[in-house]
Design a protein around this motif. Structure first.
Motif, PDB file in Angstrom:
ATOM      1  N   LYS A   1       0.823  -1.194   0.000  1.00 12.82           N
ATOM      2  CA  LYS A   1       0.000   0.000   0.000  1.00 12.82           C
ATOM      3  C   LYS A   1       0.871   1.265   0.000  1.00 12.82           C
ATOM      4  CE  LYS A   1      -3.345   2.489   2.718  1.00 12.82           C
ATOM      5  NZ  LYS A   1      -4.176   2.512   3.893  1.00 12.82           N
ATOM      6  N   LEU A   2       1.851   1.341   0.905  1.00 16.44           N
ATOM      7  CA  LEU A   2       2.694   2.532   0.978  1.00 16.44           C
ATOM      8  C   LEU A   2       3.502   2.706  -0.300  1.00 16.44           C
ATOM      9  CD1 LEU A   2       3.603   4.960   2.579  1.00 16.44           C
ATOM     10  CD2 LEU A   2       5.348   3.539   3.644  1.00 16.44           C
ATOM     11  N   ASN A   3       3.955   1.605  -0.911  1.00 20.05           N
ATOM     12  CA  ASN A   3       4.715   1.687  -2.146  1.00 20.05           C
ATOM     13  C   ASN A   3       3.887   2.364  -3.236  1.00 20.05           C
ATOM     14  OD1 ASN A   3       6.977   1.266  -3.780  1.00 20.05           O
ATOM     15  ND2 ASN A   3       6.176  -0.670  -4.539  1.00 20.05           N
ATOM     16  N   LEU A   4       2.611   2.002  -3.350  1.00 13.40           N
ATOM     17  CA  LEU A   4       1.727   2.623  -4.334  1.00 13.40           C
ATOM     18  C   LEU A   4       1.549   4.110  -4.032  1.00 13.40           C
ATOM     19  CD1 LEU A   4      -0.244   2.458  -6.719  1.00 13.40           C
ATOM     20  CD2 LEU A   4      -2.037   1.910  -5.059  1.00 13.40           C
ATOM     21  N   LEU A   5       1.375   4.445  -2.761  1.00 12.98           N
ATOM     22  CA  LEU A   5       1.216   5.845  -2.383  1.00 12.98           C
ATOM     23  C   LEU A   5       2.471   6.655  -2.690  1.00 12.98           C
ATOM     24  CD1 LEU A   5      -0.680   5.482   1.011  1.00 12.98           C
ATOM     25  CD2 LEU A   5      -1.611   6.246  -1.167  1.00 12.98           C
ATOM     26  N   MET A  32       6.322   8.508   9.783  1.00 13.94           N
ATOM     27  CA  MET A  32       5.316   9.467   9.344  1.00 13.94           C
ATOM     28  C   MET A  32       4.520   9.897  10.569  1.00 13.94           C
ATOM     29  SD  MET A  32       4.155   7.715   5.782  1.00 13.94           S
ATOM     30  CE  MET A  32       3.273   9.153   5.227  1.00 13.94           C
ATOM     31  N   SER A  33       4.064  11.147  10.587  1.00 12.36           N
ATOM     32  CA  SER A  33       3.340  11.639  11.758  1.00 12.36           C
ATOM     33  C   SER A  33       1.938  11.049  11.864  1.00 12.36           C
ATOM     34  CB  SER A  33       3.263  13.166  11.731  1.00 12.36           C
ATOM     35  OG  SER A  33       2.625  13.599  10.544  1.00 12.36           O
ATOM     36  N   THR A  34       1.294  10.810  10.743  1.00 13.05           N
ATOM     37  CA  THR A  34      -0.031  10.194  10.743  1.00 13.05           C
ATOM     38  C   THR A  34      -0.099   9.144   9.651  1.00 13.05           C
ATOM     39  OG1 THR A  34      -0.931  11.828   9.209  1.00 13.05           O
ATOM     40  CG2 THR A  34      -1.190  12.290  11.559  1.00 13.05           C
ATOM     41  N   GLU A  35      -1.086   8.292   9.764  1.00 14.32           N
ATOM     42  CA  GLU A  35      -1.294   7.257   8.758  1.00 14.32           C
ATOM     43  C   GLU A  35      -1.867   7.893   7.496  1.00 14.32           C
ATOM     44  OE1 GLU A  35      -4.159   3.589   8.830  1.00 14.32           O
ATOM     45  OE2 GLU A  35      -2.536   3.317  10.269  1.00 14.32           O
ATOM     46  N   PRO A  36      -1.313   7.578   6.322  1.00 18.92           N
ATOM     47  CA  PRO A  36      -1.785   8.214   5.086  1.00 18.92           C
ATOM     48  C   PRO A  36      -3.056   7.551   4.553  1.00 18.92           C
ATOM     49  CG  PRO A  36       0.016   6.759   4.579  1.00 18.92           C
ATOM     50  CD  PRO A  36      -0.157   6.732   6.074  1.00 18.92           C
ATOM     51  N   ALA A  37      -4.170   7.845   5.186  1.00 25.61           N
ATOM     52  CA  ALA A  37      -5.439   7.252   4.763  1.00 25.61           C
ATOM     53  C   ALA A  37      -6.476   8.353   4.619  1.00 25.61           C
ATOM     54  CB  ALA A  37      -5.906   6.214   5.773  1.00 25.61           C
ATOM     55  N   ASP A  38      -7.370   8.197   3.677  1.00 21.90           N
ATOM     56  CA  ASP A  38      -8.433   9.161   3.449  1.00 21.90           C
ATOM     57  C   ASP A  38      -9.646   8.760   4.281  1.00 21.90           C
ATOM     58  OD1 ASP A  38      -9.912  11.245   2.473  1.00 21.90           O
ATOM     59  OD2 ASP A  38     -10.310  10.319   0.524  1.00 21.90           O
ATOM     60  N   THR A  39      -9.561   9.055   5.585  1.00 23.38           N
ATOM     61  CA  THR A  39     -10.638   8.712   6.507  1.00 23.38           C
ATOM     62  C   THR A  39     -10.981   9.925   7.366  1.00 23.38           C
ATOM     63  OG1 THR A  39      -9.123   7.984   8.242  1.00 23.38           O
ATOM     64  CG2 THR A  39      -9.836   6.314   6.657  1.00 23.38           C
ATOM     65  N   ALA A  40     -12.114   9.850   8.052  1.00 20.10           N
ATOM     66  CA  ALA A  40     -12.536  10.946   8.925  1.00 20.10           C
ATOM     67  C   ALA A  40     -11.699  11.003  10.202  1.00 20.10           C
ATOM     68  CB  ALA A  40     -14.009  10.796   9.271  1.00 20.10           C
ATOM     69  N   VAL A  42      -8.136  10.684  12.372  1.00 18.53           N
ATOM     70  CA  VAL A  42      -6.683  10.809  12.246  1.00 18.53           C
ATOM     71  C   VAL A  42      -6.042   9.733  13.107  1.00 18.53           C
ATOM     72  CG1 VAL A  42      -4.684  12.273  12.689  1.00 18.53           C
ATOM     73  CG2 VAL A  42      -6.797  13.279  11.818  1.00 18.53           C
ATOM     74  N   VAL A  43      -5.160   8.947  12.504  1.00 22.57           N
ATOM     75  CA  VAL A  43      -4.473   7.888  13.225  1.00 22.57           C
ATOM     76  C   VAL A  43      -2.999   8.273  13.343  1.00 22.57           C
ATOM     77  CG1 VAL A  43      -3.825   5.445  13.222  1.00 22.57           C
ATOM     78  CG2 VAL A  43      -6.061   6.151  12.339  1.00 22.57           C
ATOM     79  N   ILE A  44      -2.536   8.442  14.577  1.00 23.77           N
ATOM     80  CA  ILE A  44      -1.133   8.789  14.808  1.00 23.77           C
ATOM     81  C   ILE A  44      -0.273   7.567  14.520  1.00 23.77           C
ATOM     82  CG2 ILE A  44       0.542   9.598  16.507  1.00 23.77           C
ATOM     83  CD1 ILE A  44      -1.595  11.662  15.727  1.00 23.77           C
ATOM     84  N   GLU A  45       0.754   7.752  13.716  1.00 27.54           N
ATOM     85  CA  GLU A  45       1.658   6.655  13.340  1.00 27.54           C
ATOM     86  C   GLU A  45       2.743   6.521  14.398  1.00 27.54           C
ATOM     87  OE1 GLU A  45       2.479   3.561  11.677  1.00 27.54           O
ATOM     88  OE2 GLU A  45       1.390   4.708  10.169  1.00 27.54           O
ATOM     89  N   GLU A  46       2.866   5.352  14.991  1.00 29.96           N
ATOM     90  CA  GLU A  46       3.890   5.097  16.014  1.00 29.96           C
ATOM     91  C   GLU A  46       5.074   4.321  15.452  1.00 29.96           C
ATOM     92  OE1 GLU A  46       3.807   6.313  19.083  1.00 29.96           O
ATOM     93  OE2 GLU A  46       1.828   7.206  18.824  1.00 29.96           O
ATOM     94  N   ALA A  47       4.819   3.494  14.438  1.00 31.70           N
ATOM     95  CA  ALA A  47       5.873   2.646  13.870  1.00 31.70           C
ATOM     96  C   ALA A  47       6.782   3.471  12.966  1.00 31.70           C
ATOM     97  CB  ALA A  47       5.252   1.494  13.079  1.00 31.70           C
ATOM     98  N   GLY A  48       7.983   2.997  12.776  1.00 35.15           N
ATOM     99  CA  GLY A  48       8.918   3.697  11.906  1.00 35.15           C
ATOM    100  C   GLY A  48      10.141   2.855  11.630  1.00 35.15           C
ATOM    101  N   HIS A  49      11.224   3.527  11.286  1.00 36.45           N
ATOM    102  CA  HIS A  49      12.466   2.853  10.915  1.00 36.45           C
ATOM    103  C   HIS A  49      13.648   3.522  11.598  1.00 36.45           C
ATOM    104  CE1 HIS A  49      10.235   0.738   7.804  1.00 36.45           C
ATOM    105  NE2 HIS A  49       9.665   1.899   7.544  1.00 36.45           N
ATOM    106  N   PHE A  50      14.745   2.795  11.699  1.00 37.09           N
ATOM    107  CA  PHE A  50      15.953   3.341  12.305  1.00 37.09           C
ATOM    108  C   PHE A  50      17.165   2.903  11.508  1.00 37.09           C
ATOM    109  CE2 PHE A  50      15.542  -0.840  14.124  1.00 37.09           C
ATOM    110  CZ  PHE A  50      16.835  -1.324  14.124  1.00 37.09           C
ATOM    111  N   CYS A  51      18.286   3.539  11.775  1.00 35.89           N
ATOM    112  CA  CYS A  51      19.562   3.161  11.185  1.00 35.89           C
ATOM    113  C   CYS A  51      20.615   3.284  12.270  1.00 35.89           C
ATOM    114  CB  CYS A  51      19.905   4.070  10.016  1.00 35.89           C
ATOM    115  SG  CYS A  51      21.524   3.724   9.315  1.00 35.89           S
ATOM    116  N   LEU A  52      21.449   2.272  12.381  1.00 34.49           N
ATOM    117  CA  LEU A  52      22.519   2.235  13.375  1.00 34.49           C
ATOM    118  C   LEU A  52      23.772   1.716  12.677  1.00 34.49           C
ATOM    119  CD1 LEU A  52      23.194   2.470  16.439  1.00 34.49           C
ATOM    120  CD2 LEU A  52      22.614   0.064  16.610  1.00 34.49           C
ATOM    121  N   SER A  53      24.888   2.428  12.816  1.00 32.20           N
ATOM    122  CA  SER A  53      26.116   2.050  12.109  1.00 32.20           C
ATOM    123  C   SER A  53      27.339   2.155  13.007  1.00 32.20           C
ATOM    124  CB  SER A  53      26.339   2.964  10.896  1.00 32.20           C
ATOM    125  OG  SER A  53      25.298   2.860   9.971  1.00 32.20           O
ATOM    126  N   TYR A  54      28.344   1.347  12.686  1.00 36.71           N
ATOM    127  CA  TYR A  54      29.621   1.415  13.396  1.00 36.71           C
ATOM    128  C   TYR A  54      30.730   0.897  12.485  1.00 36.71           C
ATOM    129  CZ  TYR A  54      28.692  -3.562  14.197  1.00 36.71           C
ATOM    130  OH  TYR A  54      28.407  -4.897  14.018  1.00 36.71           O
TER     131      TYR A  54
END
Length: 129
Positions: A1-5, A32-40, A42-54
């Motif tokens: 879904k996100l790939n299409l968006l 993302m701050s909110t879920e990208p959906a066309d709904t009435a 608002v859903v706060i987005e909690e999930a995400g990604h990280f990067c850690l390097s050494y």
């Protein structure tokens, strides 16, 4: 879904993108701050990604992450030439401010105090999740 968006309304999605906990420059959190959906609702987005390097020779010292794409590529929107690195150093980028709100960010590990002589090499290990 996100790939299409991303393919159809990528610039609109950038408005909801952000880098959080960036003050801990060794492991910023991308979400993302909110879920990208066309709904009435608002859903706060909690999930995400990280990067850690050494650097492999020192697994306890995490490298800073450059998440502001414009610091590396400057005005080259094709992301083919690191124009930003033509005019400044990695150390200057890390010590300066980075902007990660409402734009597509990056995750480059920055080895700022490494000098490589001919024939030398280092290995940087990065984890993305």
């Amino acid at each position: 879904k996100l790939n299409l968006l991303l393919k159809t309304i990528g610039r609109t999605l950038e408005g909801w993108m952000g880098v959080y906990d960036a003050d801990r420059d060794t492991m910023p959190f991308f979400r993302m701050s909110t879920e990208p959906a066309d709904t009435a609702a608002v859903v706060i987005e909690e999930a995400g990604h990280f990067c850690l390097s050494y650097i492999d020779s020192d697994e306890t010292d995490f490298l800073p992450i450059v998440y502001d794409t414009s610091k590396v590529f400057g005005r080259d929107s094709s992301l083919m030439r690191p124009l930003g690195l033509y005019t400044t150093t990695v150390k200057s980028i890390i010590e300066g401010e980075q902007y990660g709100s409402a734009k597509t960010s990056s995750a480059f590990a920055a080895a700022k105090d490494v000098v490589l002589h001919p024939g030398q090499s280092i290995t940087i290990t990065s984890f993305y999740g």
